[in-house]
Motif scaffolding. Structure first.
Motif, PDB file in Angstrom:
ATOM      1  N   TYR A  98     -14.813  -1.658  -8.077  1.00 27.68           N
ATOM      2  CA  TYR A  98     -13.645  -1.326  -8.908  1.00 27.68           C
ATOM      3  C   TYR A  98     -13.631  -2.161 -10.187  1.00 27.68           C
ATOM      4  CZ  TYR A  98     -11.181   1.765  -5.674  1.00 27.68           C
ATOM      5  OH  TYR A  98     -10.810   2.826  -4.881  1.00 27.68           O
ATOM      6  N   ASP A 149     -10.974  -0.008 -12.155  1.00 24.84           N
ATOM      7  CA  ASP A 149      -9.572  -0.277 -11.825  1.00 24.84           C
ATOM      8  C   ASP A 149      -9.431  -1.762 -11.473  1.00 24.84           C
ATOM      9  OD1 ASP A 149      -6.980  -0.470 -10.810  1.00 24.84           O
ATOM     10  OD2 ASP A 149      -7.122   1.402  -9.665  1.00 24.84           O
ATOM     11  N   ASN A 202      -6.886  -3.644 -11.349  1.00 24.63           N
ATOM     12  CA  ASN A 202      -5.759  -3.949 -10.466  1.00 24.63           C
ATOM     13  C   ASN A 202      -6.131  -3.739  -9.003  1.00 24.63           C
ATOM     14  OD1 ASN A 202      -3.972  -4.679 -12.535  1.00 24.63           O
ATOM     15  ND2 ASN A 202      -3.472  -2.534 -12.918  1.00 24.63           N
ATOM     16  N   GLN A 203      -6.842  -2.659  -8.713  1.00 20.94           N
ATOM     17  CA  GLN A 203      -7.301  -2.422  -7.338  1.00 20.94           C
ATOM     18  C   GLN A 203      -8.317  -3.482  -6.929  1.00 20.94           C
ATOM     19  OE1 GLN A 203      -6.085  -0.705  -5.041  1.00 20.94           O
ATOM     20  NE2 GLN A 203      -7.682  -0.561  -3.506  1.00 20.94           N
ATOM     21  N   ARG A 218      -6.397  -6.547  -5.935  1.00 13.13           N
ATOM     22  CA  ARG A 218      -5.770  -6.410  -4.609  1.00 13.13           C
ATOM     23  C   ARG A 218      -6.801  -6.603  -3.491  1.00 13.13           C
ATOM     24  NH1 ARG A 218      -2.671  -2.617  -7.532  1.00 13.13           N
ATOM     25  NH2 ARG A 218      -4.075  -0.889  -7.073  1.00 13.13           N
TER      26      ARG A 218
END
Length: 179
Positions: free
Chosen positions: A142, A152, A154-155, A158
């Motif tokens: 990601y 991504d 942000n993913q 996480r």
């Protein structure tokens, strides 16, 4: 004192996954030394027979371990057998079997096994099951937007956070580098 087989195999797989293609080619010294002693068997014939018996009865850890034996060449390297046993365990929720299968489907050990769709399927399955190694690998995908995974950050963050909470050091370092 050597590690028992049930602890050695996951360690070998982790190293293989983390090293990726780095270990694919022998160095000149390795290639030029045909007198090296063959590696000692990881498990005895009796232990392998016991493992196979448990795997055939549906024991997920035994299926994972038997697949791992075939992957590392005990009794003989057989990626189709590794795939078979890992798939049996992964399809029933074994997170390490799923991440191992994901690695196999990168095609790094044999291009015939390259299957990006299945690689992502099993990597996502393992990450969703809480496997910190899978979370870290997926987080990197990601972060870079590679291997069919959309960019991504942000993913990625996480996934790194989840793996870091499980003391996966590489993910903790990745988080520090994101700030």
């Amino acid at each position: 004192m050597p590690l028992p087989a049930h602890r050695l195999l996951p360690a070998l797989l982790c190293a293989t996954l983390l090293l990726g293609g780095c270990a694919g080619k022998p160095t000149e010294q390795q290639a030029g030394n045909p007198t090296q002693q063959p590696a000692q068997p990881i498990v005895s014939n009796a232990a392998e027979a016991d493992l196979r018996s448990k795997a055939n009865r549906g024991d997920l850890d035994s299926q994972f371990q038997l697949g791992s034996l075939y992957f590392v060449g005990q009794p003989a390297k057989d990626l189709k057998q590794a795939e078979h046993w890992w798939k049996l365990a992964a399809d029933k929720g074994h997170a390490m079997a799923a991440v191992s299968l994901a690695y196999l489907y990168t095609g790094r050990d044999n291009p015939d096994f390259n299957n990006p769709e299945q690689m992502l399927k099993y990597l996502n399955q393992s990450a969703a099951g809480g496997n910190p190694m899978a979370q870290h690998i997926l987080g990197n995908l990601y972060l870079r937007g590679t291997q069919g995974v959309a960019l991504d950050p942000n993913q990625a963050k996480r996934l790194f956070e989840s793996a870091c909470r499980q003391n996966y050091t590489a993910s903790c370092s990745a988080l520090e580098n994101m700030h």
